[in-house]
Design an enzyme around this catalytic site. Sequence first.
Site, PDB file in Angstrom:
ATOM      1  N   CYS A   1      49.796  39.885  49.542  1.00  0.00           N
ATOM      2  CA  CYS A   1      50.495  38.637  49.221  1.00  0.00           C
ATOM      3  C   CYS A   1      51.463  38.252  50.338  1.00  0.00           C
ATOM      4  CB  CYS A   1      51.236  38.756  47.893  1.00  0.00           C
ATOM      5  SG  CYS A   1      52.490  40.044  47.848  1.00  0.00           S
TER       6      CYS A   1
ATOM      7  N   ASP B   1      47.269  46.237  44.648  1.00  0.00           N
ATOM      8  CA  ASP B   1      48.017  44.976  44.641  1.00  0.00           C
ATOM      9  C   ASP B   1      49.475  45.260  44.995  1.00  0.00           C
ATOM     10  OD1 ASP B   1      48.720  42.337  44.347  1.00  0.00           O
ATOM     11  OD2 ASP B   1      48.801  42.393  42.161  1.00  0.00           O
TER      12      ASP B   1
ATOM     13  N   SER C   1      55.844  52.386  40.507  1.00  0.00           N
ATOM     14  CA  SER C   1      57.129  53.026  40.787  1.00  0.00           C
ATOM     15  C   SER C   1      58.207  52.684  39.766  1.00  0.00           C
ATOM     16  CB  SER C   1      57.604  52.640  42.189  1.00  0.00           C
ATOM     17  OG  SER C   1      57.786  51.239  42.283  1.00  0.00           O
TER      18      SER C   1
ATOM     19  N   PHE D   1      49.868  50.349  42.360  1.00  0.00           N
ATOM     20  CA  PHE D   1      50.852  49.267  42.291  1.00  0.00           C
ATOM     21  C   PHE D   1      50.533  48.424  41.053  1.00  0.00           C
ATOM     22  CE2 PHE D   1      49.867  50.167  46.748  1.00  0.00           C
ATOM     23  CZ  PHE D   1      51.109  50.467  47.276  1.00  0.00           C
TER      24      PHE D   1
ATOM     25  N   ALA E   1      53.234  54.675  44.865  1.00  0.00           N
ATOM     26  CA  ALA E   1      51.785  54.535  45.026  1.00  0.00           C
ATOM     27  C   ALA E   1      51.277  55.248  46.273  1.00  0.00           C
ATOM     28  CB  ALA E   1      51.402  53.060  45.059  1.00  0.00           C
TER      29      ALA E   1
ATOM     30  N   ARG F   1      41.645  39.311  38.763  1.00  0.00           N
ATOM     31  CA  ARG F   1      41.510  40.354  37.729  1.00  0.00           C
ATOM     32  C   ARG F   1      40.204  40.192  36.963  1.00  0.00           C
ATOM     33  NH1 ARG F   1      47.405  39.490  37.216  1.00  0.00           N
ATOM     34  NH2 ARG F   1      47.127  37.793  35.726  1.00  0.00           N
TER      35      ARG F   1
END
Length: 398
Positions: A342, A302, A254, A231, A282, A215
Amino acid sequence: MGFSPRVILRRGRERSLLDGHLWVYAGHLAEVRGSPSPGDVVDVSSAAGGFLGRGFYNPHSQIRVRLLTPEEEPIDEAFLDRRLGEAAALRRQVVSDATAHRMVFGEGDRLPGLIVDRYGDVLVMQTLSYGMDLRKEALADLLVARTGAHALYLRNDTGSRSLEGLARHRGYLREGGGWASAPTRIEIVESGARFLVEIERGQKTGWFCDQRENRLAAAPLASGGEVLDAFCYTGAFGIHAALAGARSVLGLESSGEAVALARANASLNGLGARCEFRQADAFDGLRELAGSGRFFDLVALDPPAFAKNKAALAHAAAGYKEVNLQAVRLLRPGGFLVTSSCSFHMGEAAFFEAVAGAARDAGRRLRLLEARSQARDHPVLVGMPETRYLKCLVLQVL
């Protein structure tokens, strides 16, 4: 010294342990000697009888043993406290200007099955293996004593506990600090930005400490530009971008509860006028924006893990390609794409190819500025690739 329960590996199965891996799978065992109960300490031996290590046993799990040490040493509270001390010492060296960090990263800290995040004076703990779960009371005492935390919240509601034969639950295990009722919403500070973390119902333990350094690396690229944070969860990427000088931020998420928290975080930082957060899928939101003719100077992606196992890889690759395709279409020439995965099972090469394929399909060219990973409070144990799961690419559209 009394007899210790022992597991014997099949011939040739010791290589990964010698290389530093901490898991012994059910299919790697030739024999179990003694009658160890779930969570008991067992020794691990090669087929030739050589001592390989000592760890927690669980007959309910495909991971039958999680190694704690390659040495013949007692696994007691003093051992656990030493490992916690080593984990805390590392964070003092690698984390600065943040009141939130991951204090214990399971296997990365040689404490397999234990996750601890610190949010100010509150610790959030997950005991994800049977051995750690049996010792959660002792671990709570050790953690509070070592950190001086006012409280410790147990966030044991993850689905992976069922694979260990463990029930799900959550709630405060230790309370203090003079609260009449311990809070589940904690304010943290990250490089000057203020955020609210919902530790009871938020994703994971409430916050994504693993993306902290990403970030902060992405934020300066947004200066003077328009940002899309897809997201976005509770808005951290976008809010850092706005604090770094972005003209506007649009976040898509969401979860209605996360959107509400993102808006609260924007207000907390005096950014309510520049940050807009919408509740939207998204994928749908990106397609709608791409069809509207709107463009951005930075897009951050993300998403959650699309590949939770190897069987989902093909589907995951298509998902990563699709979401990055829409993102690339939304970027002005010279704009930046900060895109993450991830999913451990989606390797770096495969993720890069999905993004490259998205750019080809969009008729755009990309150049890679930086390939990043998880923050340093999520250390990667050499010999155990599962501890390196996060990929973050910083690219520019030409």
